[in-house]
Design a protein around this motif. Structure first.
Motif, mmCIF file in Angstrom:
data_model
loop_
_atom_site.group_PDB
_atom_site.id
_atom_site.type_symbol
_atom_site.label_atom_id
_atom_site.label_comp_id
_atom_site.label_asym_id
_atom_site.label_seq_id
_atom_site.Cartn_x
_atom_site.Cartn_y
_atom_site.Cartn_z
ATOM 1 N N VAL A 43 0.617 -1.170 -0.361
ATOM 2 C CA VAL A 43 0.009 0.130 0.119
ATOM 3 C C VAL A 43 0.865 1.737 0.197
ATOM 4 O O VAL A 43 0.555 2.109 -0.625
ATOM 5 C CB VAL A 43 -1.227 0.033 0.747
ATOM 6 C CG1 VAL A 43 -1.501 1.299 1.438
ATOM 7 C CG2 VAL A 43 -1.676 -1.555 1.205
ATOM 8 N N ARG A 44 1.831 1.042 0.693
ATOM 9 C CA ARG A 44 3.151 2.521 1.034
ATOM 10 C C ARG A 44 3.721 2.812 -0.274
ATOM 11 O O ARG A 44 3.423 3.960 -0.249
ATOM 12 C CB ARG A 44 4.196 1.749 1.649
ATOM 13 C CG ARG A 44 4.449 2.478 2.408
ATOM 14 C CD ARG A 44 6.340 2.386 3.154
ATOM 15 N NE ARG A 44 5.453 2.120 4.601
ATOM 16 C CZ ARG A 44 6.307 0.812 4.919
ATOM 17 N NH1 ARG A 44 7.639 0.776 4.271
ATOM 18 N NH2 ARG A 44 5.727 0.455 6.065
ATOM 19 N N GLN A 45 2.821 2.118 -1.675
ATOM 20 C CA GLN A 45 3.851 2.573 -2.900
ATOM 21 C C GLN A 45 2.782 3.433 -3.264
ATOM 22 O O GLN A 45 3.217 4.288 -4.630
ATOM 23 C CB GLN A 45 3.968 1.529 -3.643
ATOM 24 C CG GLN A 45 4.746 -0.124 -3.072
ATOM 25 C CD GLN A 45 4.924 -0.480 -4.522
ATOM 26 O OE1 GLN A 45 3.614 -1.083 -5.000
ATOM 27 N NE2 GLN A 45 5.560 -2.161 -3.550
ATOM 28 N N SER A 46 1.480 3.927 -2.892
ATOM 29 C CA SER A 46 0.597 4.598 -4.087
ATOM 30 C C SER A 46 0.135 5.420 -2.908
ATOM 31 O O SER A 46 0.190 6.565 -3.733
ATOM 32 C CB SER A 46 -0.292 3.971 -4.058
ATOM 33 O OG SER A 46 -1.429 2.827 -2.923
ATOM 34 N N GLY A 47 0.298 5.579 -1.592
ATOM 35 C CA GLY A 47 -0.464 6.293 -0.599
ATOM 36 C C GLY A 47 -1.238 6.729 -0.697
ATOM 37 O O GLY A 47 -2.331 6.993 -0.237
ATOM 38 N N ASP A 48 -2.049 6.006 -1.182
ATOM 39 C CA ASP A 48 -4.099 6.033 -1.172
ATOM 40 C C ASP A 48 -4.410 6.209 -0.271
ATOM 41 O O ASP A 48 -3.998 5.222 0.766
ATOM 42 C CB ASP A 48 -4.363 5.181 -2.095
ATOM 43 C CG ASP A 48 -5.286 5.276 -3.116
ATOM 44 O OD1 ASP A 48 -6.241 6.514 -3.499
ATOM 45 O OD2 ASP A 48 -6.047 4.576 -1.942
ATOM 46 N N SER A 49 -5.588 7.009 0.412
ATOM 47 C CA SER A 49 -6.029 7.051 1.364
ATOM 48 C C SER A 49 -6.758 6.128 1.481
ATOM 49 O O SER A 49 -6.929 5.288 2.641
ATOM 50 C CB SER A 49 -6.870 8.345 1.801
ATOM 51 O OG SER A 49 -8.366 8.471 0.678
ATOM 52 N N SER A 50 -7.766 5.099 0.949
ATOM 53 C CA SER A 50 -8.628 4.075 0.853
ATOM 54 C C SER A 50 -7.923 3.142 1.173
ATOM 55 O O SER A 50 -7.674 2.263 1.907
ATOM 56 C CB SER A 50 -9.389 4.012 -0.602
ATOM 57 O OG SER A 50 -10.217 5.160 -0.937
ATOM 58 N N GLY A 51 -6.205 3.288 0.632
ATOM 59 C CA GLY A 51 -5.989 1.688 0.640
ATOM 60 C C GLY A 51 -5.532 1.935 2.134
ATOM 61 O O GLY A 51 -4.650 0.725 2.706
ATOM 62 N N ASN A 52 -4.928 2.950 2.399
ATOM 63 C CA ASN A 52 -4.106 3.263 3.643
ATOM 64 C C ASN A 52 -5.340 2.014 4.973
ATOM 65 O O ASN A 52 -4.875 2.158 6.339
ATOM 66 C CB ASN A 52 -3.569 4.659 4.028
ATOM 67 C CG ASN A 52 -2.379 4.715 3.381
ATOM 68 O OD1 ASN A 52 -1.461 3.780 3.776
ATOM 69 N ND2 ASN A 52 -1.949 5.586 2.148
ATOM 70 N N GLY A 53 -6.849 3.334 4.668
ATOM 71 C CA GLY A 53 -7.547 2.895 5.282
ATOM 72 C C GLY A 53 -7.572 1.261 5.841
ATOM 73 O O GLY A 53 -7.863 1.059 6.449
ATOM 74 N N GLN A 54 -7.919 0.947 4.404
ATOM 75 C CA GLN A 54 -8.401 -0.513 4.627
ATOM 76 C C GLN A 54 -6.430 -1.741 4.916
ATOM 77 O O GLN A 54 -7.376 -2.402 5.936
ATOM 78 C CB GLN A 54 -8.171 -0.968 3.503
ATOM 79 C CG GLN A 54 -8.193 -3.100 3.857
ATOM 80 C CD GLN A 54 -9.107 -3.682 1.497
ATOM 81 O OE1 GLN A 54 -9.175 -2.491 1.131
ATOM 82 N NE2 GLN A 54 -9.441 -4.906 2.408
ATOM 83 N N CYS A 55 -5.603 -1.215 5.145
ATOM 84 C CA CYS A 55 -4.795 -1.498 5.980
ATOM 85 C C CYS A 55 -4.720 -1.984 7.101
ATOM 86 O O CYS A 55 -4.600 -2.619 8.049
ATOM 87 C CB CYS A 55 -3.239 -0.954 5.235
ATOM 88 S SG CYS A 55 -1.885 -1.515 5.479
ATOM 89 N N HIS A 56 -4.743 -0.311 7.756
ATOM 90 C CA HIS A 56 -4.972 -0.071 9.102
ATOM 91 C C HIS A 56 -6.319 -1.612 9.730
ATOM 92 O O HIS A 56 -6.177 -1.630 10.850
ATOM 93 C CB HIS A 56 -6.043 1.237 9.265
ATOM 94 C CG HIS A 56 -4.844 3.193 9.582
ATOM 95 N ND1 HIS A 56 -2.975 2.128 9.943
ATOM 96 C CD2 HIS A 56 -4.734 3.247 8.457
ATOM 97 C CE1 HIS A 56 -3.044 3.276 9.602
ATOM 98 N NE2 HIS A 56 -3.316 3.871 8.787
#
Length: 279
Positions: A43-56
């Protein structure tokens, strides 16, 4: 950015969640955590907030497994704090996401935070009420689409009535609503046992409704006894847990004599699991 998330990141993170859940059930937390780290790097590669949210939210899934229902002894306090903060981080990432998927993840994050607050018997009742209201407000806009959210909502609400309000009648009412959803959405008895029967039994035992708990446990055991389920490891695993709970229910109710046969079956099943090298 959101199209990249939906096309690439979400499918991978959905798969990671399933893998982490499986490792969590097996109590292989080291491997589950390794999957978490891989997801975070991805996820860190894109910095997308949705991806970060799902990662959390993957961290929420992980710590939920680590805690294993122990919110009171103090042994898992560190993991409880981690789960709470992971849900909080997910909320911050997803708050402004207005897509359907973003709203769905946002509500899951709100309910995860609520669940921790309820299970730790937080005295912040005003905030708890506000969070319930926020989830309800969003979910009502998508009543049919978000059956999974409503199911989680009623389960958390039932835990609130169990642990904070200590109101068995209201708990049963919330769980009846959860049951209506499960009856429509569950594709297997295993799903019904894991997502409805086991938490319901825990609530009944907590409220000292031992006879009701025993009846529900027997119903769950009957599901595992179906011909198509016999010898199937996931069902055997659930059956072991149900028998262990039934032993507890009989002991707590003072029905020591009734526990003898149950104890014998429990020993037989755990021996079966041991021979197959599963726990």
């Amino acid at each position: 950015a959101n199209s990249r998330y939906l096309a690439l990141e979400k499918p991978v993170l959905d798969l990671c969640e399933r893998v982490i859940t499986i490792y969590g059930k097996q109590k292989n937390f080291q491997e589950a955590y390794r999957q978490l780290q891989n997801a975070e790097k991805f996820v860190r590669q894109s910095g997308d907030s949705s991806g970060n949210g799902q990662c959390h939210m993957l961290y929420v899934v992980y710590y939920y497994a680590v805690i294993g229902g122990d919110y009171v002894t103090g042994a898992t306090d560190h993991s409880i704090k981690k789960m709470y903060h992971a849900a909080d981080k997910a909320i911050r990432c997803l708050k402004k996401d207005r897509t359907d998927e973003g709203r769905f993840l946002y509500m899951k994050a709100l309910l995860a935070k609520l669940y921790v607050m309820v299970c730790t018997c937080s005295r912040r009742t005003a905030e708890i009420g506000k969070l319930f209201g926020r989830v309800q407000e969003i979910a009502e806009q998508y009543a049919q689409k978000y059956a999974e959210i409503w199911l989680k909502y009623y389960l958390v609400e039932a835990w609130y009535y169990t642990l904070i309000a200590e109101d068995c009648e209201e708990m049963m009412r919330s769980m009846a609503k959860a049951e209506e959803i499960i009856n429509v959405t569950a594709d297997t008895d295993l799903t019904r046992i894991e997502n409805l029967i086991l938490p319901w039994i825990s609530m009944l035992l907590t409220l000292r409704e031992y006879e009701k708990a025993a009846e529900m446990l027997k119903a769950g055991i009957q599901m595992c006894d179906k011909e198509t389920c016999q010898g199937v490891i996931p069902y055997v695993r659930e059956k072991v847990e149900l028998y262990a709970c039934l032993l507890d229910a009989y002991y707590l109710a003072g029905y020591l004599g009734m526990g003898k046969g149950v104890g014998g079956e429990f020993v037989r099943l755990t021996g079966f699991m041991g021979r197959w090298g599963v726990g």
